[in-house]
Every structure is written in structure tokens, then in C-alpha cells.
Scaffold this motif. Structure first.
Motif: not given
Length: 421
Positions: A294-306
Motif C-alpha cells: 500500500l505504501r509503494l502504491g501510494a508513493t507511485f500515485w503521488l509521483i505519477a500525479t505530480l
């Protein structure tokens, strides 16, 4: 009651401009094709956290069956095809069941679940209405000020825009999907946070949906105070005749005296702050207590959103750092409120508010100075954002230590001892 009053006010405001408001559009989706079936099913999933597994399966089965009927009818009459009506009808049916078949704490719990689902859906509809209002009521925009101030940060939208173009269609489609489906990531994190509601029969004092809703409630107010359309419109081909020039993403804007500029009456003024960045940051924060995946997925989502917000030309770098500070300020205030208005949390929220206001004020009145001395003001802007991040991490770790220390271990049971004679 506050949410209901807010929705009614937006409905009235939208009617003044000749378009349906959030209440009308949501009511239409009971019968007509919804705008997003994914959001409706995600909202229903949030509601189901209060139900046991057997009732969850029944609810999903009923929603799917209703959607199949709607799909067959729409196919027969050649109407617009979309799913999601079943999820909305099941959510409303659970609300009726709570009022008619449940009593006491069970009724309250189910109504909270239904309200959580409907608030998520209403938040999306409210966003559409807000964007319309910003385009109709703000004929001029402040993009030249933000673009000038963005020189202090190295024009990140122009840089990332060229990187996204270099990735081709694959990178574009991935970032676009992440950008559009932000609510899905939020639901996944929220489901983890609320996984024990059905067993404990109560909601936690603070969770992601609270932060999401407050961001969506307060953010558009700054759209009205600080209208900005984004580089792809103000400096790109999508702006048409209203654009200053077709510069994005190949040529950075020249440093010149900025001024307010007129723009069309349909492009949303939804840049300052970047709410997509704010929501992605909230998802990242709330995932920290979850499992590694879950932490890795949220990190990916933040980077991709930026990457999407900058690479598609929707936001300037100045919007991004303002969005991060905006989220941390709201999160600190909400967590402080959940802890009985903790003093350290209130101080952090006040500090974050000061930094946020300082950002917006400097973009508006010191943009030329920011652009003239990027080696000084660029690091200062980033340092101000990092100071809020550091303060948030420090305060939350303090809270975690206090919570760990307050856990009362059960006393060991003393075994009876033989009496000495």
C-alpha cells in the motif's frame, strides 16, 4: 447540515448560470447514464465497510444485476452506455433500510456509511459546479504572475512537459489514467483504514475521507481568490486566441512585468493551489501506516500525479508546493481536532497557514523579484515547504509516542499464596 447547505447554495449558484447543479446532476444519475461508474462503485464500496461479508456480497450482486438491466434497456433504445446506476441505487436502498429497519447504534452506523458514500459522490459533482463558477465569475486570470514566479523554481512544468512528450503515448496514457482515477487510489487507502469498522462497529476518529472532503471544500475558495488556468492554456495551444503565446513546453516564458489577462468564460480557473497534488499528498500520508504494498502504491500515485499535473501543463511548480503545504495544514488541523485540539497540532496548522498565505502573496506581489534572483528565492520557497513537512513529521511522531505510552497494559493476575502458619 453544513454539507447540505453548501450543496443547496451551489445548486442555486449553478442555476443562475443556466446549468444544473450538483443535486440535480446526482439525481439524474438514478436513471440516466452516470458520468463515472467507477466513482459510484467506489463510493458504494466505502459504504459496505459497515456491513458483514454476507451482506456485502448481496449488495454487490444486486448492484451488478441492476446495471445489467439498465445496460440491456439502453442498448435496446440506443442510449448512452454507462454503468453505475446499480451502485447508486443500492447505496440509497441501504439508507432507506437504515431508517426503516435499523434502530439505535446500528442505524447510526449504517447511516454514517451511506453518508460517507454520498459525500464522496457529491464532492465530485460539487467540483464540476465550482469549476463552472470560477470560469463564469473570474474573467481575468493571474497566470503571468505565477509563470514569472515559477522561474525561481526552474520552470518545472516546461521541463516535465518535454519529458512526458519524450515518453510517447505509453507514458501519456499511464499518467492520464493515474490523474483521472485519483479517487480509486483514495478508496483503496480508505478501505484499509476502515477495515475494522464492521467488527468494532465504529469509525476511527480520523481517516482519509475527512481530509479529502475538507480539501475539496476549502480549495475552490482559493480558485476564486487566485484564478489561474495553467500553462497549457495561458501559454500553450489549448488556450487558442486567449493564450499569451504558444510557448509551452518548448520555450520558457520571458521575464517581463506581469499583469492580469482576460480569458474565456469556460476554462476553469483551478490551478492555485493544485488540488490533485493536495489529494495525492493526502493519500501518501494516510498510507504510511499500511502494509508495504500500500505504501509503494501510494508513493507511485503521488509521483505519477505530480508528473501528470506538470507534464500535461495543468499546473505550475508554484501550484505544486502550495498544494503540499495546503494539505499538511489541513491534515494537522484535522488530526489536532480528533485529539481534542492538541496544542502542537494547532501551532503547526497556524504555521502552515502562514506559509501558504506567504506563497500566494509572494507570487502575486514579488514575482519579478523571485524571477530575478532564482538562486536565492528558489531554495527559499522549497525550504519553506520542507519546513512544514518537517514540522508535520515531528508532531505526528510525537503523537505516536504519546499514544504508545498511553496504552495501559493489563495488570498481571496475582496467584494466591499459601498462608504462612
Amino acid at each position: 447540515m453544513i454539507a447540505l447547505g453548501f450543496l443547496i447554495a451551489l445548486e442555486i449558484a449553478a442555476r443562475r448560470y443556466g446549468v444544473p447543479g450538483p443535486i440535480t446532476t446526482q439525481t439524474r444519475e438514478v436513471i440516466f447514464a452516470p458520468q463515472s461508474g467507477t466513482v459510484l462503485y467506489a463510493s458504494m464500496t466505502l459504504m459496505l465497510v459497515v456491513l458483514p461479508w454476507r451482506q456485502r456480497f448481496i449488495a454487490f450482486g444486486a448492484a451488478a444485476a441492476i446495471d445489467l438491466v439498465f445496460w440491456a434497456v439502453r442498448w435496446a433504445v440506443d442510449a448512452e452506455m454507462m454503468y453505475g446506476n446499480g451502485a447508486l441505487l443500492v447505496t440509497l436502498a441501504c439508507g432507506v433500510i437504515a431508517l426503516t429497519r435499523r434502530t439505535g447504534p446500528e442505524r447510526v452506523l449504517l447511516l454514517k456509511g451511506v453518508g460517507l458514500a454520498l459525500l464522496l459522490v457529491a464532492g465530485r459533482k460539487t467540483g464540476y459546479t465550482w469549476l463552472l463558477i470560477t470560469s463564469q465569475t473570474r474573467p481575468t486570470v493571474l497566470d503571468q504572475y505565477v509563470a514569472t514566479a515559477d522561474h525561481a523554481l526552474g520552470n518545472p512544468s516546461w521541463v516535465v512537459g518535454r519529458i512526458v512528450e519524450a515518453t510517447g503515448s505509453v507514458g501519456h496514457h499511464v499518467l492520464d489514467w493515474v490523474y483521472v482515477q485519483l479517487a480509486v487510489a483514495a478508496v483503496v487507502v480508505t478501505l484499509y483504514q476502515l477495515r475494522n469498522v464492521a467488527v468494532e462497529r465504529r469509525f476511527p476518529s480520523h481517516h482519509l475521507v475527512r481530509t479529502f472532503l475538507v480539501i475539496g471544500l476549502l480549495g475552490p475558495a482559493f480558485y476564486m481568490l487566485y484564478p489561474v488556468v495553467g500553462p497549457i492554456f495561458a501559454y500553450g495551444a489549448d488556450g487558442g486566441q486567449w493564450a499569451v503565446a504558444n510557448l509551452w513546453p518548448d520555450t520558457p516564458t520571458p521575464v517581463d512585468t506581469p499583469r492580469s489577462m482576460p480569458f474565456d468564460d469556460f476554462t476553469p480557473r483551478n490551478c492555485m493551489p493544485s488540488l490533485h497534488t493536495a489529494w495525492a499528498t493526502a493519500i501518501f500520508i494516510h498510507s504510511r501506516g499500511g502494509p508495504r504494498l500500500l505504501r509503494l502504491g501510494a508513493t507511485f500515485w503521488l509521483i505519477a500525479t505530480l508528473g501528470a499535473t506538470l507534464g500535461f501543463g495543468y499546473h505550475y511548480g508554484a501550484d505544486i508546493i502550495a498544494g503540499v503545504v495546503f494539505t499538511l495544514t489541513i491534515e494537522a488541523a484535522l488530526r489536532s481536532q480528533a485529539r481534542g485540539w492538541d496544542r502542537s497540532g494547532i501551532q503547526l496548522a497556524a504555521y502552515g497557514a502562514v506559509v501558504f498565505v506567504a506563497f500566494l502573496t509572494s507570487y502575486r506581489y514579488l514575482s519579478l523579484e523571485l524571477a530575478a534572483y532564482p538562486w536565492l528565492f528558489g531554495p527559499l520557497l522549497v525550504l519553506a515547504m520542507c519546513s512544514v513537512i518537517y514540522g508535520y513529521v515531528r508532531v505526528t511522531r510525537l503523537w505516536e509516542r504519546q499514544d504508545a505510552a498511553s496504552v495501559q497494559l493489563p495488570e498481571q493476575r496475582r496467584e494466591p499464596q499459601p498462608e504462612l502458619v
